[in-house]
Design an enzyme around this catalytic site. Sequence first.
Site, PDB file in Angstrom:
ATOM      1  CE1 TYR A 143      -3.436  -2.646   0.429  1.00 24.87           C
ATOM      2  CE2 TYR A 143      -4.608  -0.758   1.305  1.00 24.87           C
ATOM      3  CZ  TYR A 143      -4.613  -2.030   0.796  1.00 24.87           C
ATOM      4  OH  TYR A 143      -5.799  -2.688   0.663  1.00 24.87           O
ATOM      5  CE  LYS A 194       1.101 -17.257  -2.563  1.00 27.81           C
ATOM      6  NZ  LYS A 194       0.635 -18.605  -3.015  1.00 27.81           N
ATOM      7  CG  ASP A 227      -2.383 -19.893  -1.609  1.00 26.28           C
ATOM      8  OD1 ASP A 227      -1.775 -19.967  -0.518  1.00 26.28           O
ATOM      9  OD2 ASP A 227      -1.996 -20.484  -2.641  1.00 26.28           O
ATOM     10  CG  ASP A 251      -7.984  -4.609   2.034  1.00 26.75           C
ATOM     11  OD1 ASP A 251      -9.006  -4.424   2.716  1.00 26.75           O
ATOM     12  OD2 ASP A 251      -7.827  -4.140   0.887  1.00 26.75           O
ATOM     13  CG  ASP A 255     -13.504  -7.086   2.799  1.00 30.96           C
ATOM     14  OD1 ASP A 255     -13.386  -6.393   3.831  1.00 30.96           O
ATOM     15  OD2 ASP A 255     -13.866  -6.630   1.703  1.00 30.96           O
TER      16      ASP A 255
HETATM   17  C1  IPM Z   1     -10.283  -1.323   4.440  1.00 29.94           C
HETATM   18  C2  IPM Z   1     -10.624  -0.674   3.127  1.00 29.94           C
HETATM   19  C3  IPM Z   1      -9.518   0.294   2.778  1.00 29.94           C
HETATM   20  C4  IPM Z   1      -8.269  -0.523   2.556  1.00 29.94           C
HETATM   21  C5  IPM Z   1      -9.802   1.202   1.592  1.00 29.94           C
HETATM   22  C6  IPM Z   1     -11.072   1.988   1.768  1.00 29.94           C
HETATM   23  C7  IPM Z   1      -8.632   2.125   1.313  1.00 29.94           C
HETATM   24  O1  IPM Z   1     -10.826  -1.640   2.164  1.00 29.94           O
HETATM   25  O2  IPM Z   1     -10.150  -0.594   5.443  1.00 29.94           O
HETATM   26  O3  IPM Z   1     -10.172  -2.534   4.475  1.00 29.94           O
HETATM   27  O4  IPM Z   1      -8.082  -1.072   1.473  1.00 29.94           O
HETATM   28  O5  IPM Z   1      -7.481  -0.617   3.479  1.00 29.94           O
HETATM   29 MG    MG Z   2     -10.809  -3.617   2.874  1.00 33.76          MG
END
Ligand code: IPM
Ligand code: MG
Length: 369
Positions: A143, A194, A227, A251, A255
Amino acid sequence: MAANKKLLFLPGDGIGPEVMGEVRNVIDWMAKNRTVSFDVTEGLVGGACYEAHTCAITDETMADAMNVDAVLLGAVGGPQWDNVERHHRPEAGLLRLRKDLELFANLRPATVFDALAEASSLKTDLVQGLDILILRELTGGVYFGQPRGIETLDDGSERGVDTQVYTTPEIDRICRVAFELARKRQNRVCSVEKANVMETGVLWRRVATATHQDGYEDVELSHMYADNCAMQLVRAPKQFDVIVTDNLFGDILSDCAAMLTGSLGMLPSASLGAEDESGRRRAMYEPVHGSAPDIAGEGKANPLATILSYAMCLRYSFDMGDDADLIEQAAQNVLSRGLRTLDIMQDGMTAVSTADMGKALTEELDKLV
Ligand code: IPM
Ligand code: MG
């Protein structure tokens, strides 16, 4: 008398302002019933800031963020800013807060509330009672790595570059946080990278192992490729306690873990910096869900993730674990009463608005004290 606790509210975009409004009510409730008060100031971030100042966060707001005990953020982003240059886009405000406040440790708990276990897309028995914590490194990796950019080549085609980079201290400090957190849970850490294909992965595994041997041998440490971890999260998520991983994998995996709970609208997060001499950490708390522009302003958003983020703030920034427990219990109770915002609505339950959910939560708090 001790100085008041200072909070900076950054409601941001979309449903951010609505859900943050419900946190205000919880704070008012606490002032009345628990005699703790907070100095709350408010600022702009994301698209809301772009509209006012053509940037995603101002230097003044950054200075405010540096000076408070904790920042509470709603959400950023929306389709109206899709074409803004990347460094002014709403997400840039969030990334600057993380980077400049050095919030390297991002705690993303994925817990399944009993009342919601059936809402998961996985079989109920796989997720019932699930309580895992994804610890994402937040200020390094691909990032922020340099060089990055898109250049035009001689033949007119383009070349995009991102750089994945980690140093020993960056890996060491996030692993220490993982081990410390695991000790207060089930004492197990799974370090994810990885190492089979990436140099940063090789270094990550080596440092995780060395840090483990430096005073954390009582904690169980395992290693897993990212993975495989994605697969294991949907196959048998309860095998995990704490997962520690880099910025990008964190990230994605967070999710995935969030979806296991069946309720993105329920999940809080904390982003913490290093402790200073007085033991204080810079900190920012935010719900995991986004700005949900499609339902913004309609009173449909679930305020619980943001209220639970405030509970994490009490726990990690102010050492007020009892009050955090109280809020978490109140959240369980409103769900047990059958109240549901749209995102978690199920047959036979009562659909409520953002404000009704917030009000029900303070009613439950009243009953608990
Ligand atoms: C998160 C989001 C952020 C990220 C975005 C909004 C920049 O997806 O906080 O997980 O990728 O870190
Ligand atoms: Mg995110």
